[in-house]
Design an enzyme around this catalytic site. Structure first.
Site, PDB file in Angstrom:
ATOM      1  CG  LEU A  34      -1.842  -1.167   1.305  1.00 28.99           C
ATOM      2  CD1 LEU A  34      -2.585  -1.587   2.304  1.00 28.99           C
ATOM      3  CD2 LEU A  34      -2.918  -1.226  -0.205  1.00 28.99           C
ATOM      4  CB  VAL A  70       1.708   0.262   5.027  1.00 33.32           C
ATOM      5  CG1 VAL A  70      -0.025  -0.469   5.054  1.00 33.32           C
ATOM      6  CG2 VAL A  70       2.250   1.464   5.950  1.00 33.32           C
ATOM      7  CG  ASP A  88       5.836  10.793  12.276  1.00 27.81           C
ATOM      8  OD1 ASP A  88       6.384  11.792  12.331  1.00 27.81           O
ATOM      9  OD2 ASP A  88       6.222   9.516  12.112  1.00 27.81           O
TER      10      ASP A  88
END
Length: 430
Positions: free
Chosen positions: A168, A176, A286
């Site tokens: 992904l 991911v 983040d």
């Protein structure tokens, strides 16, 4: 005892004689009132810059670099990072100066002030040897190669119980994947985080303990964390799969900008998610468009879900990320508040609110709040350059909305909004 880095004053006149860092931090030294340690603004330090040098700390490692000061920073009597005398501060700001790894006993001198570096590493009894070390020190090429192996299925057994379907996305620390949970058949997003240092049981346990706290967050606008662990030296976690992808990809598909009527409702949801996490004592630290995920509700409307809460902090605190936050592989801190660089250790909820405003700014304009010219030190830009007003980037953004975003990006003398609820209410009001 946990690893730590200590700066001890051996010469000079400061209010504090010792500064101890037992977790991830960035430490800016200079004469500015927001520096810590702050050097005296007196006749002995006139040649010291307001923001003179930066120390990147991830105990037990530490690294220093000068910001292009006229007189440089001295480490063990050797000058590092000095700009040439014919260069102006503006010209020096276009350069990034080499970083210098610090060791136990090193001395740092700025003007008439001298600090001694103390490095406390865990005792050898905490560290395994031989085959017990899960991963050797990795560089970006090693990480990329391992991720490619995983993507091809060559290391599929690294994460037992999951079948990888496709990639992904990826970033500096890992990738991911869309994966299938073999036990339930459900599709999940499987994120791999590869450490840049050797892993020992203490570090592994520290990361999993810290990350477990984020699994308790349950809110419609937070991507639910299902599972986490480590296998074969790779740390992994699974979250609910959001089929509409991430916000940055939506912005890209729409030609680089979203209309206000689409962007603002998404960020009202983002702020709801942030408020819930902050109420539980969890700060993201983040936030960026890449970890704002999108789910399509039964009504066809998009639902924003913030992902990765606290995981970057947990990885840092476990000492698994190495010294990459300010290094060449760290990327640009384009969505990071100035206060977070100055006082990274004590990042408060307000830094998440600032980052949310920066992400909204990007969604509305296709740009980031500060200008980052090629080659210029991005960390110095964060310290010294104010955000560009939103309507200078995108004149068609409604004036009232742009005003709220500009307030949210204000940091001096204080943050424009210190809570997610304040920013959300201001957006609703405009």
């Amino acid at each position: 005892m946990a690893p730590s880095v200590t700066l001890t004053l051996v010469k000079g006149r400061l209010d504090h004689k010792e500064f101890v860092f037992d977790e991830r931090a960035t430490c800016v030294l200079g004469r500015s009132s927001d520096c810590s340690p702050r050097l005296p603004d007196d006749e002995h330090h006139r040649r010291i810059s307001r923001h003179h040098c930066l120390i990147d700390i991830n105990p037990p490692a530490a690294r220093i670099r000068d910001f292009g000061s006229l007189n440089g920073t001295y480490v063990n009597g050797r000058r590092i990072g000095k700009r040439e005398r014919h260069q102006t501060p503006e010209e020096a700001a276009l350069l990034t100066y080499p970083e210098h790894d610090l060791a136990d006993g090193d001395e740092i001198r700025l003007g008439d002030t001298v600090f001694r570096v103390g490095i406390h590493a865990p005792g050898t009894g905490e560290w395994p040897s031989g085959d017990e070390l899960s991963v050797p020190s990795l560089d970006p090429a090693d990480i990329a190669a391992l991720l490619q192996e995983i993507a091809r299925g060559e290391n599929a057994t690294l994460i037992p119980g999951y079948t990888i379907l496709r990639e992904l996305g990826r970033g500096g620390m890992g990738a991911v994947y869309l994966a299938r949970d073999d036990a339930t058949g459900a599709e999940v997003a499987l994120k791999l985080m590869l450490p840049r240092v050797a892993v020992n049981p203490t570090s592994r346990a520290r990361f999993l303990r810290e990350a477990e706290l984020t699994s308790m967050l349950r809110h419609p606008n937070i991507a639910a964390l299902h599972d986490l662990g480590s296998s074969g030296g790779v740390f992994y976690f699974t979250i609910e799969y959001c089929a509409r992808g991430s916000l940055d990809r939506l912005v890209s598909r729409r030609g680089g900008r979203l209309p206000a009527g689409e962007a603002v409702p998404l960020f009202l949801q983002v702020l709801d998610g942030l408020e819930h996490a902050h109420d539980q004592g969890v700060v993201h630290r983040d936030l960026s468009p890449s970890n704002i995920l999108l789910h399509e509700a039964d009504t066809g409307t998009l639902v924003a879900k913030v992902a990765d809460f606290g995981l970057a902090k947990a990885f840092d605190q476990a000492g698994l990320s190495g010294l990459t936050r300010t290094g060449a592989t760290a990327g640009k801190p384009v969505f990071m508040a100035r206060r977070q660089v100055i006082d990274f250790k004590n990042a408060a909820p307000a830094v998440d609110v600032w980052a949310a405003a920066a992400c909204l700014y990007h969604s509305l304009s296709g740009a980031v709040p500060r200008d980052f010219p090629p080659g210029k030190d991005p960390w110095r830009i964060v310290l010294q350059a104010p955000p560009v007003p939103l309507r200078e980037r995108a004149p068609d953004v409604p004036r009232a909305l742009a005003g709220v975003v500009d307030i949210a990006l204000r940091e001096k003398p204080t943050f424009g909004f210190t809570t997610a609820a304040q920013f959300r209410d201001a957006l609703l009001a405009c």
